[in-house]
Scaffold this active site. Structure first.
Site, PDB file in Angstrom:
ATOM      1  N   ASN A 193       0.802  -1.220   0.000  1.00 30.31           N
ATOM      2  CA  ASN A 193       0.000   0.000   0.000  1.00 30.31           C
ATOM      3  C   ASN A 193       0.836   1.272   0.000  1.00 30.31           C
ATOM      4  OD1 ASN A 193       0.490  -1.198   2.692  1.00 30.31           O
ATOM      5  ND2 ASN A 193      -0.329   0.721   3.462  1.00 30.31           N
ATOM      6  N   GLN A 208      -4.779  -3.880  -2.490  1.00 31.38           N
ATOM      7  CA  GLN A 208      -4.257  -2.926  -3.466  1.00 31.38           C
ATOM      8  C   GLN A 208      -4.094  -3.537  -4.856  1.00 31.38           C
ATOM      9  OE1 GLN A 208      -3.934   0.234  -2.981  1.00 31.38           O
ATOM     10  NE2 GLN A 208      -4.108   0.349  -0.758  1.00 31.38           N
ATOM     11  N   SER A 254     -11.111  -4.794  -0.175  1.00 35.25           N
ATOM     12  CA  SER A 254     -11.846  -3.668   0.393  1.00 35.25           C
ATOM     13  C   SER A 254     -12.441  -2.830  -0.726  1.00 35.25           C
ATOM     14  CB  SER A 254     -10.922  -2.804   1.244  1.00 35.25           C
ATOM     15  OG  SER A 254     -11.613  -1.716   1.805  1.00 35.25           O
ATOM     16  N   GLY A 255     -13.719  -2.467  -0.607  1.00 35.40           N
ATOM     17  CA  GLY A 255     -14.388  -1.711  -1.653  1.00 35.40           C
ATOM     18  C   GLY A 255     -13.896  -0.286  -1.797  1.00 35.40           C
ATOM     19  N   HIS A 256     -13.592   0.376  -0.684  1.00 35.95           N
ATOM     20  CA  HIS A 256     -13.282   1.804  -0.767  1.00 35.95           C
ATOM     21  C   HIS A 256     -11.899   2.095  -1.364  1.00 35.95           C
ATOM     22  CE1 HIS A 256     -10.415   2.664   2.609  1.00 35.95           C
ATOM     23  NE2 HIS A 256     -10.862   1.507   3.052  1.00 35.95           N
ATOM     24  N   CYS A 292      -3.387   4.761   7.737  1.00 36.62           N
ATOM     25  CA  CYS A 292      -3.672   4.204   9.064  1.00 36.62           C
ATOM     26  C   CYS A 292      -2.572   4.538  10.064  1.00 36.62           C
ATOM     27  CB  CYS A 292      -3.830   2.687   8.978  1.00 36.62           C
ATOM     28  SG  CYS A 292      -5.122   2.181   7.826  1.00 36.62           S
TER      29      CYS A 292
END
Length: 752
Positions: free
Chosen positions: A164, A194, A214-216, A343
């Site tokens: 990421n 990713q 992950s969708g977002h 994060c």
């Protein structure tokens, strides 16, 4: 106050999150309005909802090439990670043999969600395996020899498809060969967050057991994700309850999120006319951005190799600039980038780049620029144009060499503070005589300082150290002023002598200033303080004292080096106190708590040992005893930095007046004496933003501001910055020094 002209946002932080694709957002909204049924209900409304959910699942299976593997919808990648790890470890625990030592393996550059989850479930399930990081090389590739050696004793191995922070991808086929050759049945999870939309996936053709998504990260809303589970791989439900998802993941399904995902899968499956551009176009975008960055910042260093990273991520560092400086600069141009994982945005360096073995400055200065397959050519063109403006802004502020003559630049006059970590470097410039001095130069700042001197056409009189530093080599020689005639701290032999407070002090003169030398051993045997005096019409007055590590903010310099002396420090503190006043500004070599500058008065009020020494209430023997106890608590385990100050008191916190934008407007209208101060750096006005302020005082000039305004500490001041963090730190520092009518704009311009 006039609000700044707002430019359209160019969002280049897609690895953190993406905007929701318009069609996906429309689908989610329409689902909330017209297809709001519960997929578990047996009536028509529920059946319609279930049909949408299963249609989305089937498209997911096609996108992933999941074959007979299962696809379970989740709240996002973190839940998918928990599902994979919990399932694997519950199954692995049943196979464990008594007294055998097991390991859990993960890539050293893995997202923190993976190792933290491994540690969590390892403890909860009482497996007590050793959690080990798989090293990576300088290109971010996993050490396959390490895997071959360690995987036979592993219960689970976790790797990433795409990193990421750097965009580095792993060769999953090679990894599979190494893993399965050495342990055919070990559970294998691959974080594919990713990779979606950037790398071709055919999961059923691999032996990957678990793969979270992950969708977002690909234009769907937050709160929706999915996890692939290989056919026959064990599955322990992470969430139990009503038995949704065939009992594998309970909880009412996020139907609007699924509707949005459905649209995203359509775009991924289209062979033409998709809103997502192809990989070759993404490469062209990256090449265009990289070329522009190289032209704008010629010394730029890319931290990721383009040959083994996805084309949507650029990770770079610019020598002489911290990641925060570049982020603030880009933010002023309305370009959104990040310093690494969203994060861990408060972390000052990248653990990913550290694991790759890159130099510390690259890790500490890293910028991540990332985009997605829905990015347009127009956005890339606009970003490149603004990057050029950013470079011009740095040139105008004399922080970077400009390609042509700079007009209307502000002449530097006074004190500037630079910081690298906790270490401080001070530059004092006299506009009238065009002379400058540098105190405690830092290697990371050499080129920046040279650029400032050249741009401002300043003559460098002296480059001086306050002592031999334990945490870095002196960079005086880089300025070509160090000669055999100078002593090892840079002080020249041919100097004047001035008398001040009955003392005969060696000094250097320039313009209306004198820089005097006062030996102040203690922290080290060679420690000195430099006293900057200004000749006023009636008298010679002290402006600043560069005291090295004798007295720090909230601390005293440590005295447990081999050349330290508690007795000498005791005498030096008393000698300095006899020369200066309690309100003289002290400029130390270190500032660990973002307090910028201090005074004897401010330190004596919170440092009882310092107060007792100056008041004559503590003998040299008593001081030495107390100091040894303080130094014993110093923790040197702080990375590459050696802590040079022995803290004796915590950071003070003062109650500040925090204003909203509306409250600030009212204050300005009702208080004619109010000074509204923008503390952003000048180069942050990257695209001619409106400067509707009484004064610009960047943090690098805050000590200079204090020196020039100490006579009027009751002046109402309100500080403003981009986010409110810098204005709060500056307001705290001023309040500690006695400015008693101070506030700041809460949330900064970001919330206006």
């Amino acid at each position: 106050m006039t609000q700044e002209t707002q430019l359209s946002q160019i969002y280049l932080d897609a690895n953190a999150t993406t905007p929701v694709l318009e069609r996906a957002a429309d689908a989610a909204l329409m689902t909330m309005k017209t297809m709001f049924g519960n997929p578990s209900s047996s009536h028509i409304t529920g059946l319609q909802a279930k049909q949408l959910m299963e249609q989305t699942r089937q498209k997911a299976r096609t996108v992933l090439g999941s074959g007979n593997g299962r696809v379970i919808f989740t709240s996002g990648a973190t839940e998918g990670i928990q599902t994979g790890i919990l399932s694997a470890l519950c199954a692995a625990k049943k196979q464990m043999k008594p007294k055998q030592q097991y390991t859990l393996l993960y890539g050293a550059t893995e997202h923190k969600a993976v190792p933290e989850s491994l540690k969590h479930w390892n403890k909860i399930l009482e497996i007590n395996a050793e959690v080990k990081a798989i090293p990576v090389d300088g290109h971010g590739r996993l050490d396959q020899d390490f895997i071959a050696k360690e995987v036979p004793n592993a219960l689970m191995i976790c790797t990433m498809a795409v990193n990421n922070e750097t965009g580095v991808y792993q060769d999953l086929a090679e990894l599979e060969t190494v893993i399965r050759t050495n342990h055919a049945t070990v559970f294998w999870m691959v974080d594919c967050v990713q990779a979606l939309g950037k790398r071709k996936l055919n999961l059923a053709q691999t032996t990957i057991d678990y793969a979270p998504f992950s969708g977002h990260k690909l234009y769907a809303p937050k709160g929706i994700g999915f996890v692939y589970i290989r056919d026959n791989a064990p599955l322990t439900p992470f969430i139990a309850g009503g038995g949704q998802e065939s009992g594998l993941r309970s909880g009412t399904e996020n139907l609007p999120g699924l509707a949005a995902l459905n649209v995203i899968f359509d775009e991924l499956l289209k062979e033409g006319n998709s809103e997502f551009v192809d990989v070759e176009t993404l490469r062209q975008y990256r090449n265009q951005l990289a070329k522009t960055l190289k032209q704008a910042f010629p010394t730029i260093v890319f931290n990721n190799q383009f040959t083994n990273s996805v084309p949507t991520t650029l990770n770079f560092a610019i020598p002489g600039f911290s990641s925060k400086e570049i982020m603030d600069l880009f933010d002023a141009a309305n370009i959104r980038v990040s310093s690494g994982s969203a994060c861990s945005s408060k972390v000052t360096r990248s653990f990913v780049l550290d694991a790759m073995g890159l130099p510390a400055w690259q890790s500490e200065s890293a910028i991540r620029m990332s985009f997605g397959p829905a990015t347009t050519q127009a956005e890339i063109d606009a970003a490149c144009e603004r990057i050029g403006h950013c470079a011009q802004a740095l040139g105008h502020s004399c922080l970077m060499q400009a390609s042509n003559e700079i007009s209307n630049k502000e002449s530097l006059d006074g004190l500037v503070q630079f910081k690298i970590g906790g270490a401080c470097c001070w530059l004092f410039a006299d506009k009238q005589s065009k002379v400058a001095i540098i105190i405690d130069p830092l290697p990371e700042l050499v080129e920046r300082l040279k650029t400032i001197l050249e741009c401002q056409q300043l003559t460098l009189l002296a480059v001086l150290d306050t002592h031999g530093h334990a945490d870095h080599e002196s960079s005086r020689v880089a300025f070509s002023l160090a000669t055999t005639a100078s002593d090892h701290l840079g002080w020249p032999p041919q100097t004047e002598t001035i008398e001040y407070n009955g003392l005969q002090l060696a000094s250097l003169s320039f313009g209306r200033y004198q820089l005097a030398l006062l030996p102040t051993p203690g922290h080290t045997a060679d420690s000195v303080s430099y006293i900057l005096l200004e000749q006023l019409p009636a008298k010679l007055v002290i402006k600043y004292v560069f005291c090295g590590d004798l007295i720090l903010m909230g601390a005293l310099g440590r005295t447990n080096f081999t050349t330290s002396s508690n007795d000498a420090m005791y005498n030096s503190i008393q000698a300095l106190a006899e020369v200066i006043t309690e309100e003289t500004l002290l400029c130390p070599s270190h500032d660990y708590n973002n307090e910028f500058t201090t005074t004897l008065s401010a330190e004596m009020s919170r440092n009882s040992i310092l107060n007792q020494v100056i008041q004559g209430e503590l003998s040299a023997t008593e001081f030495a005893k107390a100091k040894r106890l303080i130094d014993a608590d110093i923790n040197d385990e702080t990375g590459t930095e050696i802590m040079c100050g022995a803290a004796v008191c915590g950071k003070d916190t003062f109650t500040l007046q925090e204003y909203t934008a509306t409250e600030l407007e009212t204050q300005i209208a009702n208080n004619q004496n109010l000074l509204l101060i923008d503390i952003r750096e000048p180069h942050e006005y990257a695209l001619n933003h409106n400067r509707a302020f009484d004064q610009n005082v960047p943090l690098t000039r805050l000590t200079d501001f204090v020196g020039k305004h100490s006579h009027n500490k009751a002046q109402p001041l309100i500080l403003v910055c981009r986010s409110g963090s810098r204005s709060q730190a500056a307001a705290q520092a001023l309040a500690r020094l006695g400015f008693n009518n101070i506030g700041h704009l809460k949330g900064g311009y970001a919330l206006i």
